[in-house]
Design a protein around this motif. Structure first.
Motif, PDB file in Angstrom:
ATOM      1  N   LEU A 164     -10.213 -10.696 -13.799  1.00  0.00           N
ATOM      2  CA  LEU A 164      -8.976  -9.956 -13.978  1.00  0.00           C
ATOM      3  C   LEU A 164      -7.928 -10.307 -12.933  1.00  0.00           C
ATOM      4  O   LEU A 164      -8.222 -10.375 -11.737  1.00  0.00           O
ATOM      5  CB  LEU A 164      -9.248  -8.443 -13.900  1.00  0.00           C
ATOM      6  CG  LEU A 164     -10.261  -7.866 -14.881  1.00  0.00           C
ATOM      7  CD1 LEU A 164     -10.370  -6.363 -14.683  1.00  0.00           C
ATOM      8  CD2 LEU A 164      -9.886  -8.203 -16.315  1.00  0.00           C
ATOM      9  N   GLU A 165      -6.710 -10.477 -13.407  1.00  0.00           N
ATOM     10  CA  GLU A 165      -5.559 -10.490 -12.517  1.00  0.00           C
ATOM     11  C   GLU A 165      -4.926  -9.108 -12.558  1.00  0.00           C
ATOM     12  O   GLU A 165      -5.110  -8.353 -13.524  1.00  0.00           O
ATOM     13  CB  GLU A 165      -4.560 -11.582 -12.909  1.00  0.00           C
ATOM     14  CG  GLU A 165      -3.481 -11.832 -11.862  1.00  0.00           C
ATOM     15  CD  GLU A 165      -4.054 -12.153 -10.484  1.00  0.00           C
ATOM     16  OE1 GLU A 165      -4.454 -11.190  -9.776  1.00  0.00           O
ATOM     17  OE2 GLU A 165      -4.123 -13.334 -10.132  1.00  0.00           O
ATOM     18  N   TYR A 166      -4.160  -8.775 -11.528  1.00  0.00           N
ATOM     19  CA  TYR A 166      -3.565  -7.446 -11.447  1.00  0.00           C
ATOM     20  C   TYR A 166      -2.398  -7.475 -10.463  1.00  0.00           C
ATOM     21  O   TYR A 166      -2.306  -8.363  -9.612  1.00  0.00           O
ATOM     22  CB  TYR A 166      -4.610  -6.410 -11.011  1.00  0.00           C
ATOM     23  CG  TYR A 166      -5.357  -6.767  -9.732  1.00  0.00           C
ATOM     24  CD1 TYR A 166      -4.920  -6.309  -8.485  1.00  0.00           C
ATOM     25  CD2 TYR A 166      -6.505  -7.559  -9.767  1.00  0.00           C
ATOM     26  CE1 TYR A 166      -5.601  -6.634  -7.320  1.00  0.00           C
ATOM     27  CE2 TYR A 166      -7.187  -7.886  -8.607  1.00  0.00           C
ATOM     28  CZ  TYR A 166      -6.732  -7.417  -7.388  1.00  0.00           C
ATOM     29  OH  TYR A 166      -7.401  -7.747  -6.236  1.00  0.00           O
ATOM     30  N   ARG A 167      -1.511  -6.507 -10.594  1.00  0.00           N
ATOM     31  CA  ARG A 167      -0.391  -6.399  -9.663  1.00  0.00           C
ATOM     32  C   ARG A 167      -0.903  -5.957  -8.293  1.00  0.00           C
ATOM     33  O   ARG A 167      -1.729  -5.064  -8.189  1.00  0.00           O
ATOM     34  CB  ARG A 167       0.643  -5.404 -10.194  1.00  0.00           C
ATOM     35  CG  ARG A 167       1.398  -5.919 -11.411  1.00  0.00           C
ATOM     36  CD  ARG A 167       2.254  -4.832 -12.031  1.00  0.00           C
ATOM     37  NE  ARG A 167       1.423  -3.808 -12.685  1.00  0.00           N
ATOM     38  CZ  ARG A 167       1.905  -2.696 -13.235  1.00  0.00           C
ATOM     39  NH1 ARG A 167       3.210  -2.445 -13.191  1.00  0.00           N
ATOM     40  NH2 ARG A 167       1.088  -1.835 -13.817  1.00  0.00           N
ATOM     41  N   ARG A 168      -0.361  -6.609  -7.248  1.00  0.00           N
ATOM     42  CA  ARG A 168      -0.823  -6.375  -5.895  1.00  0.00           C
ATOM     43  C   ARG A 168       0.345  -5.999  -4.994  1.00  0.00           C
ATOM     44  O   ARG A 168       1.505  -5.990  -5.420  1.00  0.00           O
ATOM     45  CB  ARG A 168      -1.537  -7.643  -5.395  1.00  0.00           C
ATOM     46  CG  ARG A 168      -2.646  -8.074  -6.357  1.00  0.00           C
ATOM     47  CD  ARG A 168      -3.301  -9.386  -6.004  1.00  0.00           C
ATOM     48  NE  ARG A 168      -2.438 -10.561  -6.036  1.00  0.00           N
ATOM     49  CZ  ARG A 168      -2.027 -11.163  -7.155  1.00  0.00           C
ATOM     50  NH1 ARG A 168      -2.336 -10.681  -8.352  1.00  0.00           N
ATOM     51  NH2 ARG A 168      -1.266 -12.244  -7.091  1.00  0.00           N
ATOM     52  N   LEU A 169       0.032  -5.679  -3.752  1.00  0.00           N
ATOM     53  CA  LEU A 169       1.076  -5.326  -2.797  1.00  0.00           C
ATOM     54  C   LEU A 169       2.005  -6.523  -2.604  1.00  0.00           C
ATOM     55  O   LEU A 169       1.560  -7.611  -2.271  1.00  0.00           O
ATOM     56  CB  LEU A 169       0.454  -4.918  -1.461  1.00  0.00           C
ATOM     57  CG  LEU A 169      -0.402  -3.647  -1.488  1.00  0.00           C
ATOM     58  CD1 LEU A 169      -1.112  -3.456  -0.145  1.00  0.00           C
ATOM     59  CD2 LEU A 169       0.448  -2.431  -1.823  1.00  0.00           C
ATOM     60  N   GLY A 170       3.266  -6.305  -2.819  1.00  0.00           N
ATOM     61  CA  GLY A 170       4.251  -7.387  -2.813  1.00  0.00           C
ATOM     62  C   GLY A 170       4.723  -7.734  -4.203  1.00  0.00           C
ATOM     63  O   GLY A 170       5.772  -8.362  -4.358  1.00  0.00           O
ATOM     64  N   ASP A 171       3.977  -7.345  -5.237  1.00  0.00           N
ATOM     65  CA  ASP A 171       4.397  -7.510  -6.632  1.00  0.00           C
ATOM     66  C   ASP A 171       5.106  -6.244  -7.088  1.00  0.00           C
ATOM     67  O   ASP A 171       4.758  -5.136  -6.665  1.00  0.00           O
ATOM     68  CB  ASP A 171       3.192  -7.731  -7.556  1.00  0.00           C
ATOM     69  CG  ASP A 171       2.416  -8.989  -7.241  1.00  0.00           C
ATOM     70  OD1 ASP A 171       3.052 -10.009  -6.950  1.00  0.00           O
ATOM     71  OD2 ASP A 171       1.167  -8.943  -7.300  1.00  0.00           O
ATOM     72  N   ALA A 172       6.076  -6.387  -7.964  1.00  0.00           N
ATOM     73  CA  ALA A 172       6.719  -5.218  -8.555  1.00  0.00           C
ATOM     74  C   ALA A 172       5.662  -4.400  -9.294  1.00  0.00           C
ATOM     75  O   ALA A 172       4.949  -4.924 -10.145  1.00  0.00           O
ATOM     76  CB  ALA A 172       7.815  -5.649  -9.515  1.00  0.00           C
ATOM     77  N   GLY A 173       5.547  -3.138  -8.951  1.00  0.00           N
ATOM     78  CA  GLY A 173       4.557  -2.285  -9.586  1.00  0.00           C
ATOM     79  C   GLY A 173       3.193  -2.309  -8.938  1.00  0.00           C
ATOM     80  O   GLY A 173       2.280  -1.615  -9.395  1.00  0.00           O
ATOM     81  N   GLY A 174       3.010  -3.104  -7.865  1.00  0.00           N
ATOM     82  CA  GLY A 174       1.728  -3.156  -7.187  1.00  0.00           C
ATOM     83  C   GLY A 174       1.487  -1.922  -6.347  1.00  0.00           C
ATOM     84  O   GLY A 174       2.415  -1.200  -5.993  1.00  0.00           O
TER      85      GLY A 174
END
Length: 315
Positions: free
Chosen positions: A120-130
């Protein structure tokens, strides 16, 4: 490799051990660890070595949402199936620069051994919505997507194990803990996918402990955001150590020379799992560090395979 079983650490012993540890992972990722000379002598992997591993292409890259980071990589074993599935969740301190690519070699190696992998990929800190709630919502949605994937691919959703490394170990454990979320939580789901078991490779199961130790710097606090009572409430909804019992078997694999996630983290969590009535098995791999645990060419590979197989076989 040290063997199986769980010893119960006394509360005072755990507190004393925790008090003597502080790991600044930001410095580690920059190559400035306190044991750098020892690492060089032992030839332990660095994060740069991990990122340089081969990244075999998946059989399928499939979206499970509309955001560009809501996707997974599916790898299938040879043969007709249906195959047991390892849902893989990568680490990297929940930070945007570290994506699922560095788990590609592990994912391909498991598929070659007969276990389909859904990385799985996922939104992370630094990504919009992370961060909260996006990071958690993404991995939950990705795991639950297995049910629809099984309509088009030979996957056995009755034989699933969640596997995560480092920060991904935290998320794998959290996925197993989702049934314990209160209905009023924005992360609550009616019928979350349940695994046979969970394997955390140098996982970070206790966010408050991680923040206190400086594991991943301040990333654990940034992951949940807010402060005060709101932060404590979010820890209660996102920290597996506060969401017990998990109700499924847990395998905790640690590295004897891990300078990123201290061994006391797994020791304390294993004791809490046992106290809550969960089944837990621990492995410590001698002669390796944090990053070897996801390198199928390392001496840790046999232990990782065994842990995955044992959790898939759990009733």
């Amino acid at each position: 490799m040290a063997g199986a079983g769980v010893g119960r650490a006394g509360e005072g012993d755990v507190r004393r051990a925790l008090g003597g540890l502080f790991v600044n992972v930001a410095a580690l990722l920059a190559g400035a660890s306190p044991g750098a000379a020892q690492e060089k002598e032992m030839k332990l992997m660095t994060v740069q070595d991990l990122l340089a591993l081969p990244q075999p292409a998946p059989d399928h890259r499939l979206p499970f949402g509309d955001h560009p980071l809501q996707f997974g990589e599916l790898r299938l074993p040879a043969g007709p199936g249906p195959f047991p599935v390892a849902v893989l969740i990568h680490g990297g301190c929940w930070l945007a620069p570290y994506d699922l690519g560095h788990l590609s070699a592990l994912a391909a190696a498991l598929a070659a051994e007969g276990v389909a992998t859904w990385s799985l990929e996922y939104r992370r800190l630094g990504d919009a919505g992370g961060g909260y709630p996006g990071t958690f919502a993404d991995v939950a949605r990705g795991a639950d997507a297995l049910r629809s994937l099984a309509a088009a691919h030979p996957l056995d959703v009755a034989r699933v194990v969640f596997v995560g490394h480092s920060a991904g170990g935290h998320l794998a454990l959290w996925l197993a803990a989702r049934p314990n979320l209160p209905r009023e939580s924005p992360l609550w789901a009616a019928q979350p996918l349940r695994p046979r078991g969970v394997v955390a490779l140098a996982g970070i199961p206790d966010l408050a402990q991680a923040a206190a130790l400086g594991v991943c710097g301040d990333a654990a606090e940034r992951l949940v955001g807010a402060d005060g009572a709101t932060r404590r409430q979010r820890f209660a909804e996102t920290s597996p150590a506060e969401m017990l019992p998990l109700g499924v078997p847990v395998g905790l694999v640690t590295a004897a020379h891990d300078q990123v996630v201290p061994a006391v983290v797994a020791e304390a969590f294993a004791a809490r799992l046992a106290q809550a009535g969960d089944r837990v098995r621990t492995w410590e791999v001698a002669g390796v560090g944090h990053y070897e645990l996801v390198n199928p060419a390392s001496s840790a590979w046999g232990v990782v395979q065994a842990a995955v197989r044992q959790m898939l076989a759990a009733p």
